[in-house]
Design a protein around this motif. Sequence first.
Motif, PDB file in Angstrom:
ATOM      1  N   ILE A   1      -4.582   1.969  -7.458  1.00 38.70           N
ATOM      2  CA  ILE A   1      -3.464   1.140  -7.016  1.00 38.70           C
ATOM      3  C   ILE A   1      -3.501  -0.177  -7.776  1.00 38.70           C
ATOM      4  O   ILE A   1      -4.576  -0.723  -8.045  1.00 38.70           O
ATOM      5  N   SER A   2      -2.329  -0.659  -8.149  1.00 36.94           N
ATOM      6  CA  SER A   2      -2.225  -1.931  -8.849  1.00 36.94           C
ATOM      7  C   SER A   2      -0.910  -2.590  -8.457  1.00 36.94           C
ATOM      8  O   SER A   2      -0.063  -1.961  -7.820  1.00 36.94           O
ATOM      9  N   ARG A   3      -0.741  -3.856  -8.843  1.00 28.82           N
ATOM     10  CA  ARG A   3       0.494  -4.540  -8.474  1.00 28.82           C
ATOM     11  C   ARG A   3       0.820  -5.599  -9.510  1.00 28.82           C
ATOM     12  O   ARG A   3      -0.057  -6.101 -10.218  1.00 28.82           O
ATOM     13  N   ASP A   4       2.103  -5.931  -9.552  1.00 29.32           N
ATOM     14  CA  ASP A   4       2.626  -7.019 -10.374  1.00 29.32           C
ATOM     15  C   ASP A   4       3.239  -8.011  -9.399  1.00 29.32           C
ATOM     16  O   ASP A   4       4.324  -7.762  -8.855  1.00 29.32           O
ATOM     17  N   ASN A   5       2.561  -9.114  -9.152  1.00 30.15           N
ATOM     18  CA  ASN A   5       3.040 -10.061  -8.150  1.00 30.15           C
ATOM     19  C   ASN A   5       4.366 -10.715  -8.564  1.00 30.15           C
ATOM     20  O   ASN A   5       5.199 -11.023  -7.715  1.00 30.15           O
TER      21      ASN A   5
ATOM     22  N   GLY B   1       0.804  -1.214   0.000  1.00 29.22           N
ATOM     23  CA  GLY B   1       0.000   0.000   0.000  1.00 29.22           C
ATOM     24  C   GLY B   1       0.832   1.255   0.000  1.00 29.22           C
ATOM     25  O   GLY B   1       2.069   1.204  -0.051  1.00 29.22           O
ATOM     26  N   TRP B   2       0.128   2.368   0.049  1.00 27.41           N
ATOM     27  CA  TRP B   2       0.752   3.683   0.057  1.00 27.41           C
ATOM     28  C   TRP B   2       0.183   4.517   1.198  1.00 27.41           C
ATOM     29  O   TRP B   2      -1.038   4.480   1.476  1.00 27.41           O
ATOM     30  N   TYR B   3       1.075   5.239   1.831  1.00 26.64           N
ATOM     31  CA  TYR B   3       0.714   6.238   2.827  1.00 26.64           C
ATOM     32  C   TYR B   3       1.332   7.559   2.376  1.00 26.64           C
ATOM     33  O   TYR B   3       2.200   7.579   1.499  1.00 26.64           O
ATOM     34  N   ARG B   4       0.903   8.644   2.990  1.00 24.76           N
ATOM     35  CA  ARG B   4       1.518   9.938   2.685  1.00 24.76           C
ATOM     36  C   ARG B   4       1.558  10.796   3.942  1.00 24.76           C
ATOM     37  O   ARG B   4       0.752  10.631   4.858  1.00 24.76           O
TER      38      ARG B   4
ATOM     39  N   ALA C   1      -4.476   0.522  -0.555  1.00 25.55           N
ATOM     40  CA  ALA C   1      -3.844  -0.766  -0.317  1.00 25.55           C
ATOM     41  C   ALA C   1      -4.377  -1.787  -1.306  1.00 25.55           C
ATOM     42  O   ALA C   1      -5.504  -1.653  -1.810  1.00 25.55           O
ATOM     43  N   ILE C   2      -3.555  -2.798  -1.553  1.00 25.56           N
ATOM     44  CA  ILE C   2      -3.952  -3.884  -2.437  1.00 25.56           C
ATOM     45  C   ILE C   2      -3.375  -5.182  -1.886  1.00 25.56           C
ATOM     46  O   ILE C   2      -2.209  -5.253  -1.510  1.00 25.56           O
ATOM     47  N   THR C   3      -4.223  -6.212  -1.837  1.00 24.16           N
ATOM     48  CA  THR C   3      -3.762  -7.503  -1.342  1.00 24.16           C
ATOM     49  C   THR C   3      -3.078  -8.281  -2.468  1.00 24.16           C
ATOM     50  O   THR C   3      -3.208  -7.931  -3.653  1.00 24.16           O
ATOM     51  N   SER C   4      -2.403  -9.339  -2.114  1.00 22.09           N
ATOM     52  CA  SER C   4      -1.773 -10.188  -3.127  1.00 22.09           C
ATOM     53  C   SER C   4      -2.827 -10.838  -4.014  1.00 22.09           C
ATOM     54  O   SER C   4      -2.524 -11.248  -5.137  1.00 22.09           O
TER      55      SER C   4
ATOM     56  N   LYS D   1       6.794  -9.347 -10.081  1.00 23.53           N
ATOM     57  CA  LYS D   1       7.872  -8.391  -9.812  1.00 23.53           C
ATOM     58  C   LYS D   1       7.834  -7.867  -8.374  1.00 23.53           C
ATOM     59  O   LYS D   1       8.711  -7.089  -7.980  1.00 23.53           O
ATOM     60  N   ILE D   2       6.845  -8.258  -7.627  1.00 25.62           N
ATOM     61  CA  ILE D   2       6.600  -7.754  -6.262  1.00 25.62           C
ATOM     62  C   ILE D   2       6.692  -6.232  -6.278  1.00 25.62           C
ATOM     63  O   ILE D   2       7.449  -5.601  -5.523  1.00 25.62           O
ATOM     64  N   THR D   3       5.923  -5.649  -7.158  1.00 21.82           N
ATOM     65  CA  THR D   3       5.920  -4.203  -7.353  1.00 21.82           C
ATOM     66  C   THR D   3       4.488  -3.684  -7.257  1.00 21.82           C
ATOM     67  O   THR D   3       3.572  -4.294  -7.798  1.00 21.82           O
ATOM     68  N   VAL D   4       4.358  -2.553  -6.578  1.00 19.19           N
ATOM     69  CA  VAL D   4       3.062  -1.904  -6.460  1.00 19.19           C
ATOM     70  C   VAL D   4       3.144  -0.541  -7.124  1.00 19.19           C
ATOM     71  O   VAL D   4       4.191   0.119  -7.097  1.00 19.19           O
ATOM     72  N   TYR D   5       2.038  -0.128  -7.726  1.00 28.08           N
ATOM     73  CA  TYR D   5       1.973   1.142  -8.437  1.00 28.08           C
ATOM     74  C   TYR D   5       0.839   1.981  -7.871  1.00 28.08           C
ATOM     75  O   TYR D   5      -0.157   1.459  -7.363  1.00 28.08           O
ATOM     76  N   LEU D   6       1.002   3.282  -7.987  1.00 28.83           N
ATOM     77  CA  LEU D   6      -0.076   4.197  -7.632  1.00 28.83           C
ATOM     78  C   LEU D   6      -0.206   5.206  -8.767  1.00 28.83           C
ATOM     79  O   LEU D   6       0.654   6.070  -8.919  1.00 28.83           O
ATOM     80  N   GLN D   7      -1.268   5.078  -9.547  1.00 26.72           N
ATOM     81  CA  GLN D   7      -1.560   6.032 -10.604  1.00 26.72           C
ATOM     82  C   GLN D   7      -2.400   7.143 -10.005  1.00 26.72           C
ATOM     83  O   GLN D   7      -3.498   6.882  -9.484  1.00 26.72           O
TER      84      GLN D   7
END
Length: 114
Positions: A69-73, A35-38, A50-53, A75-81
């Motif tokens: 929010i999205s993720r590439d499992n 997830g992302w916080y600010r 936040a995004i689960t696996s 690559k274990i990478t999360v994105y925030l557009q």
Amino acid sequence: QVQLVESGGGLVQAGGSLRLSCAASGSIRSINVMGWYRQAPGKQREWVAAITSGGSTNYADSVKGRFTISRDNAKITVYLQMNSLKPEDTAVYYCNLKSWDNYWGQGTQVTVSS
């Protein structure tokens, strides 16, 4: 040891878009939440999304409909557009991973000018 490396912050005008990325490495459970916080100057850190696996997502009301929010499992990478950015979105954005423990990235600055 788990590491989170963020990228994609910067300066943008109100109404613009940015995409943040966070790549995780190390010993990570296959079942996890990213997830992302600010944190804005003078304010407490707040949860953003936040995004689960498994791909389930959740958003703070303040960003719902504007951020994705999205993720590439693999690559274990999360994105925030982040679209339709507002000056109040200005903050340091932190990546978070809940796995064996709670892990944080170093933060990336997002500045939205009016």
